[in-house]
Design a protein around this motif. Structure first.
Motif, short mmCIF file in Angstrom:
data_model
loop_
_atom_site.label_atom_id
_atom_site.label_comp_id
_atom_site.label_asym_id
_atom_site.label_seq_id
_atom_site.Cartn_x
_atom_site.Cartn_y
_atom_site.Cartn_z
N UNK A 1 0.85 -1.19 0.00
CA UNK A 1 0.00 0.00 0.00
C UNK A 1 0.88 1.25 0.00
N UNK A 2 0.71 2.07 -1.02
CA UNK A 2 1.40 3.36 -1.09
C UNK A 2 0.41 4.45 -0.68
N UNK A 3 0.83 5.33 0.24
CA UNK A 3 -0.02 6.41 0.73
C UNK A 3 0.44 7.74 0.14
N UNK A 4 -0.52 8.55 -0.28
CA UNK A 4 -0.22 9.84 -0.90
C UNK A 4 -0.97 10.96 -0.19
N UNK A 5 -0.35 12.13 -0.20
CA UNK A 5 -0.98 13.34 0.32
C UNK A 5 -1.18 14.30 -0.84
N UNK A 6 -2.42 14.77 -1.03
CA UNK A 6 -2.75 15.67 -2.12
C UNK A 6 -3.22 17.00 -1.57
N UNK A 7 -2.88 18.07 -2.28
CA UNK A 7 -3.31 19.41 -1.88
C UNK A 7 -3.71 20.21 -3.11
N UNK A 8 -4.96 20.67 -3.09
CA UNK A 8 -5.49 21.53 -4.15
C UNK A 8 -5.74 22.90 -3.51
N UNK B 1 -5.98 25.25 -0.87
CA UNK B 1 -5.97 25.07 0.59
C UNK B 1 -6.65 23.76 1.01
N UNK B 2 -7.17 22.99 0.07
CA UNK B 2 -7.87 21.75 0.38
C UNK B 2 -6.88 20.59 0.34
N UNK B 3 -6.84 19.80 1.43
CA UNK B 3 -5.93 18.68 1.51
C UNK B 3 -6.72 17.38 1.63
N UNK B 4 -6.12 16.29 1.18
CA UNK B 4 -6.74 14.98 1.28
C UNK B 4 -5.70 13.89 1.09
N UNK B 5 -6.15 12.65 1.20
CA UNK B 5 -5.24 11.51 1.08
C UNK B 5 -5.76 10.54 0.04
N UNK B 6 -4.84 9.73 -0.45
CA UNK B 6 -5.17 8.65 -1.39
C UNK B 6 -4.23 7.48 -1.11
#
Length: 314
Positions: A186-193, A195-200
């Motif tokens: 499992x590879x975990x990623x952090x995304x930011x658009x 000011x909005x942040x989330x994970x995948x």
């Protein structure tokens, strides 16, 4: 504006330090099957995927998007599925030619931000935690298919991946992508658009992925590198053969109640459920490795290795 930029940088720096500087607990009951070298190759590959995915999202959403790799870990499928929130976007795909199924998971609020921007909105507001509508699901499917295309392009040095999207589930408990005990990488990623942040997360089956990594390693290795590897493997085998291992010989065990154990005194005789003609068990690390009969060698007790009962019955 300056304080906000500083805060974002501090969050990013803190996340990287947590990933690279803090020790991760190791579970000896569930040893890691992915070698350190293969794990490093995957990290480099996924870093490339992050850059390509960020470019795809930035062009699609018409704004700057950051994608960072948080780490690569090993989980059973049951453990992985238990970490996913409900509802969330869990896409199951066929990672042809790898055997099994892959999973790309995204936070629902993050995907709703993507959808809002694709429909002309700003995506600047906090999104509700809800299931997608039919129109949103179609847009989500298109985004995931393009993402899988970027994943295939990133993995070309390892495997000629041809992923096919199978289904999209919004309740991870309903998506049976693998057996509960199947091991996934499992590879975990952090995304930011903005000011909005989330994970995948991206999950692939371990065994076929490890086989593909080994095959790719052999394809790029020179004859001299292959010779050195064979030499190192032979030396390791030679040393393993001479490592001392503690073994013991035991009779079949008996069971006693607590009051019987407390009543034992020196001189008591215990009846063991071991027939006189039955061989003894030769044990190493609580594992039976052979059968033997008791004997002596000079003044020392000894045992003679004999065929196991199963071998004798053939």
């Amino acid at each position: 504006m300056a304080p906000e930029t500083s805060t974002s940088a501090e969050r990013t720096g803190g996340r990287r330090s947590r990933r690279r500087g803090v020790p991760v607990p190791y579970d000896f009951r569930r040893p890691t099957k992915l070698s350190r070298q293969h794990a490093r190759v995957l990290e480099i590959t996924y870093e490339t995927f992050c850059r390509q995915w960020a470019t795809l999202l930035s062009s699609t959403l018409r704004t700057s998007v950051q994608v960072e790799l948080d780490g690569v870990q090993q989980y059973s499928y049951d453990e992985y599925a238990a970490t996913l929130a409900t509802p969330s976007i869990m896409t199951v795909f066929d990672p042809e030619p790898l055997v099994g199924a892959g999973v790309l998971h995204l936070d629902t609020p993050l995907m709703l931000t993507f959808v809002e921007r694709m429909l002309g909105g700003t995506g600047a507001h906090e999104q509700p935690l809800r299931v997608l509508t039919d129109i949103e699901a179609v847009l989500c499917r298109g985004m995931v298919e393009r993402t899988l295309g970027e994943l295939a392009a990133s993995l070309t040095s390892i495997v000629d991946l041809k992923p096919h999207l199978s289904s999209i589930e919004q309740n991870p408990q309903f998506a049976q992508a693998a057996a509960a005990t199947d091991v996934m990488i499992v590879a975990s990623f952090h995304l930011q658009v903005e000011r909005i942040e989330g994970t995948a997360t991206l999950a692939l089956p371990l065994d076929p992925l490890s086989a593909a990594l080994s095959a790719a390693e052999l394809r790029v290795a020179s004859p001299e590198e292959l010779r050195i590897r064979r030499l190192m493997r032979d030396r390791l085998d030679d040393h393993l053969e001479h490592i001392p291992v503690e073994v013991s010989v035991r009779l079949n065990a008996t069971q006693l109640r607590p009051d019987q154990i407390l009543a034992l005194v020196p001189g008591d005789v215990l009846r063991l459920p071991h027939a006189a003609e039955a061989p003894l068990e030769v044990v190493a690390s609580d594992t039976v490795v052979a059968s033997a009969v008791a004997g002596s060698r000079g003044s020392r007790l000894a045992c003679l290795i004999v065929p196991t009962p199963e071998e004798s019955s053939r």
